[in-house]
Enzyme design. Structure first.
Site, PDB file in Angstrom:
ATOM      1  N   LYS A   1       0.743  -1.188   0.028  1.00 24.55           N
ATOM      2  CA  LYS A   1      -0.004  -0.041  -0.043  1.00 24.55           C
ATOM      3  C   LYS A   1       0.948   1.261   0.041  1.00 24.55           C
ATOM      4  O   LYS A   1       1.940   1.292   0.778  1.00 24.55           O
ATOM      5  CB  LYS A   1      -0.848  -0.089   1.401  1.00 24.55           C
TER       6      LYS A   1
ATOM      7  N   GLU B   1     -20.344  -3.863   9.854  1.00 27.73           N
ATOM      8  CA  GLU B   1     -21.171  -2.958  10.796  1.00 27.73           C
ATOM      9  C   GLU B   1     -22.438  -3.799  11.289  1.00 27.73           C
ATOM     10  O   GLU B   1     -23.186  -3.702  12.562  1.00 27.73           O
ATOM     11  CB  GLU B   1     -21.760  -1.893   9.878  1.00 27.73           C
TER      12      GLU B   1
ATOM     13  N   ARG C   1     -26.098  -0.173   6.760  1.00 28.80           N
ATOM     14  CA  ARG C   1     -25.737  -1.623   6.596  1.00 28.80           C
ATOM     15  C   ARG C   1     -26.585  -2.242   7.933  1.00 28.80           C
ATOM     16  O   ARG C   1     -27.030  -3.460   7.705  1.00 28.80           O
ATOM     17  CB  ARG C   1     -24.324  -1.871   6.832  1.00 28.80           C
TER      18      ARG C   1
HETATM   19  C1  LIG Z   1     -19.666  -0.710   4.508  1.00 29.61           C
HETATM   20  C2  LIG Z   1     -18.192   0.315   4.773  1.00 29.61           C
HETATM   21  N1  LIG Z   1     -17.628   0.473   5.836  1.00 29.61           N
HETATM   22  C3  LIG Z   1     -16.320   1.232   5.910  1.00 29.61           C
HETATM   23  C4  LIG Z   1     -15.810   1.564   4.677  1.00 29.61           C
HETATM   24  C5  LIG Z   1     -14.804   2.551   4.914  1.00 29.61           C
HETATM   25  N2  LIG Z   1     -13.480   1.999   3.895  1.00 29.61           N
HETATM   26  C6  LIG Z   1     -13.186   2.341   2.699  1.00 29.61           C
HETATM   27  S1  LIG Z   1     -11.892   1.633   2.236  1.00 29.61           S
HETATM   28  C7  LIG Z   1     -11.696   0.672   3.598  1.00 29.61           C
HETATM   29  C8  LIG Z   1     -10.651  -0.198   3.804  1.00 29.61           C
HETATM   30  C9  LIG Z   1     -10.518  -1.203   2.737  1.00 29.61           C
HETATM   31  O1  LIG Z   1      -9.393  -2.133   2.835  1.00 29.61           O
HETATM   32  P1  LIG Z   1      -9.098  -2.847   1.569  1.00 29.61           P
HETATM   33  O2  LIG Z   1     -10.195  -3.526   1.203  1.00 29.61           O
HETATM   34  O3  LIG Z   1      -7.766  -3.764   2.356  1.00 29.61           O
HETATM   35  O4  LIG Z   1      -8.647  -1.697   0.541  1.00 29.61           O
HETATM   36  P2  LIG Z   1      -6.947  -1.045   0.668  1.00 29.61           P
HETATM   37  O5  LIG Z   1      -7.312   0.321   0.856  1.00 29.61           O
HETATM   38  O6  LIG Z   1      -6.130  -1.728   1.710  1.00 29.61           O
HETATM   39  O7  LIG Z   1      -6.410  -1.237  -0.879  1.00 29.61           O
HETATM   40  C10 LIG Z   1     -12.657   0.970   4.643  1.00 29.61           C
HETATM   41  C11 LIG Z   1     -12.769   0.644   6.004  1.00 29.61           C
HETATM   42  C12 LIG Z   1     -16.488   1.654   3.644  1.00 29.61           C
HETATM   43  N3  LIG Z   1     -16.055   1.906   2.418  1.00 29.61           N
HETATM   44  N4  LIG Z   1     -17.597   0.822   3.683  1.00 29.61           N
END
Ligand SMILES: Cc1ncc(C[n+]2csc(CCOP(=O)(O)OP(=O)(O)O)c2C)c(N)n1
Length: 624
Positions: A282, A360, A388
């Site tokens: 990342k 959630e 959610r």
């Molecule tokens: C239902 C929901 N909860 C929380 C989020 C906030 N959120 C956006 S990206 C993310 C992390 C995603 O991690 P990953 O899928 O590993 O992607 P990375 O950014 O590490 O590439 C979160 C918690 C969201 N978009 N949707």
């Protein structure tokens, strides 16, 4: 900056026309472009820097839009946007009327499925793959899922539903990060699968030697692959994906373009549902983001600071302090520790802090369980993500009258993330649930009072706030409280000039009401503001408001940064209309109409929604 290659790419066809040896150069140009652009526009920088090679490889091997590429969350789709004809508009990213920060169907034929919320990609991909199977189109569907998104339950519901015989390529991108460090059993499971590498190396070695023999190479490779599939099941432990009937390949270094492209081509030839496990870094290529991927997960636009003492941190810090005195107080987050201000709680009370992953629904029912067992849980969650867990709030929390407190953060319009992230429904949807109390503190003192109240009340309570700094005008102006020291409605007007118009409002948008009041005063018109803090029970709130509105008031403007239908403004105005003392008073509701708000170029979101200070002024002076 020389973007020679990037500028030559206006579609995936152009990308496929490049020589293989030009790709590393293109990847470098994309990284420089992203760093320069996103530090200005704001957005998900680190996630996108990590998937440059992976995205290029997907577009080289598959044929979008015929093949469907679905990014989970869609926050890591900037590279995809750049090579699917959206480079020219890139600087409008996340601005009203500009490019979305996520995938969006209306934006491009290359975005087959929109997102913004996590963990939906595989269900949608299964829909595409099933439809292609029915139609016999022969198209491939590719779902790109981060290891953070993989913690969301929907992914596992969808995995449970996958069939072997689909042209479905599931790419699991492991970077060991959600927004913060990825945690929990699934993260461990992925890591375990990754560390059991032996037979995949055998597969790579065989491919590299056999498939490069001219003519016979491909056929011999296919034979060897099938044989190895049989052997490997005997020789090595099967993994989770294989137990589900999916063909697992990996892990492969997702930042090595040639390795990923190679593996994708093999997967394509398999003609069955495949999981490809890639590992990426990342923030790759930008030292600050590599070192601090969580700070660079989503960055502010140039010039905008995220509020250091905003409501999120004020709430988190107050809960952390209170938890020293209240040994049953617990805090829960669904992968948003920092965003919801819970970092200090996590450090100070690790045994009573729970990050449950992007889950959630689970978080809400887990809170219900804690509460039923005698604890006092506070679940801090962004308003839009709480959507959610609607059934969990009704069925598990409210129906059982459990003392769970929802700390609803990012309440109100979302200025960068757009329609998927607007926190404008919670007041309406929570208003429908019997027994749920709803509080919208307007400053630090009332936020603290709300937390104390919720803790003592032993009832289901929702406290909602935007993550903005405390508005000093609200802190100072609103001295006249309905019941001093308690939550209620507060009123502000000049004693010498009894207001003809009173604005009734709550939350962050009180700031717009104050601007409108100032403008009306400049025009010689008297105006007052009632800031409602204790929204529901509505009957109490209506009494409070009625007691604060001066006699002789001619107009009441209800102003709400939330949806009109079922919102507080509609409910309260209805209640006040029925009261005798307001007979003849003109009432106007300014709230968000029944439409998804994307914003318009050149306008603020408040203006686009008709809830700006200008709209209040127009309503007050009768200029429609
Ligand atoms: C239902 C929901 N909860 C929380 C989020 C906030 N959120 C956006 S990206 C993310 C992390 C995603 O991690 P990953 O899928 O590993 O992607 P990375 O950014 O590490 O590439 C979160 C918690 C969201 N978009 N949707």
């Amino acid at each position: 900056m020389n973007n020679k290659l990037l500028e030559s790419i206006n579609s995936p066809d152009d990308l496929r026309a490049l020589r293989e040896d030009e790709i590393p150069e293109l990847a470098a140009e994309i990284r420089s472009f992203l760093i320069a652009a996103v530090t200005r526009t704001g957005g998900h920088l680190a996630s996108n820097l990590g998937v440059v090679e992976l995205t290029l490889a997907i577009h080289r091997v598959f044929d979008s839009p015929r093949d469907h590429i679905i990014f989970d969350v869609g926050h890591q789709a900037y590279v995809h946007k750049l090579i699917t004809g959206r480079r020219g508009e890139f600087m409008t990213l996340r601005s009203p009327g500009g490019l979305s920060g996520f995938t969006k169907r209306s934006e491009s034929e290359h975005d087959p499925f929109g997102a913004g919320h996590s963990s939906t990609s595989l269900s949608a991909a299964l829909g595409f793959a099933s439809a292609d199977l029915i139609s016999g189109s022969g198209a491939y569907t590719i779902a790109v899922i981060g290891d953070g998104a993989y913690t969301g339950g929907m992914i596992h519901e969808a995995l449970n539903n996958c069939r072997k015989n689909m042209r479905l390529i599931i790419i699991l991108n492991e970077n060991e990060m959600s927004i913060s460090k990825n945690i929990g059993g699934f993260a461990k499971q992925i890591a375990r699968v990754r560390s059991n590498k032996s037979y995949y190396r055998v597969k790579d070695a065989t491919r590299n030697t056999i498939s490069h023999i001219p003519l016979v190479g491909k056929a011999a490779f296919a034979f060897a692959r099938d044989t190895k599939q049989a052997i490997k099941n005997i020789m090595y432990d099967s993994n989770y994906f294989e137990e589900l009937g999916l063909y697992y390949m990996g892990p492969v270094n997702g930042n090595d373009f040639f390795a990923v492209e190679d593996m994708l081509r093999v997967a394509k030839d398999l003609d069955r549902s495949v999981v490809i496990h890639v590992t990426t870094r990342k923030g790759k290529g930008y030292r600050p983001a590599e070192q601090n991927p969580d700070s660079f997960h989503s960055i502010q636009p140039a010039g905008a600071e995220s509020p250091a003492h905003g409501f999120s941190n004020m709430a988190g810090e107050y809960l952390a302090d209170k938890a020293y005195r209240c040994r049953d107080l617990c805090a829960i987050t669904a992968a948003m520790t920092r965003g919801t201000g819970l970092s200090s709680f996590k450090t100070k009370h690790p045994s009573r802090f729970f990050d449950v992953g992007i889950a959630e629904e689970h978080a809400a029912t887990f809170a219900a369980g804690l509460a039923a067992a005698g604890m006092r849980p506070f679940f801090a969650v962004y308003s839009s993500f709480l959507q959610r867990a609607y059934d969990n709030v009704i069925h598990d929390i409210a129906l059982q009258k459990l003392p769970v407190t929802l700390m609803i953060d990012r309440a109100g319009l979302s200025f960068g993330d757009g329609p998927t992230h607007h926190g404008i429904y919670d007041v309406a949807f929570l208003s429908q649930i019997p027994g749920v109390q709803l509080i919208a503190p307007s400053n630090k003192a009332s936020l603290h009072r709300a937390v104390d109240y919720a803790y003592a009340a032993k009832r289901t309570t929702a406290i909602r706030y935007a993550n903005c700094e405390e508005d000093q005008r609200i802190a100072l102006n609103f001295t006249r409280e309905a019941r001093p020291g308690r939550l209620g409605s507060r009123c502000d007007y000049n004693e010498d000039q009894i207001p003809e118009t009173v604005i009734v409002t709550y939350g962050r948008i009180v700031g717009e009401a104050i601007k409108a009041e100032e403008e009306l005063r400049r025009r010689g018109l008297s105006c007052g503001i009632v800031a409602v803090e204790f929204i529901k029970p509505y009957a109490l709130s209506a009494n409070d408001i009625a007691s604060l509105i001066p006699k002789n008031c001619k107009k009441i403007v209800f102003l709400e940064e939330g949806v009109r239908n079922g919102g507080a403004a509609m409910i309260l105005s209805g209640m006040l209309r029925d009261r005798k003392e307001f007979a003849g008073v003109e009432m106007t509701v300014l709230a968000i109409d029944d439409t998804f708000v994307s914003g318009e170029k050149g306008k603020t979101l408040f203006e686009s929604c008709g809830i700006s200070s200008g709209d209040v002024v127009r309503a007050a002076i009768g200029d429609k």
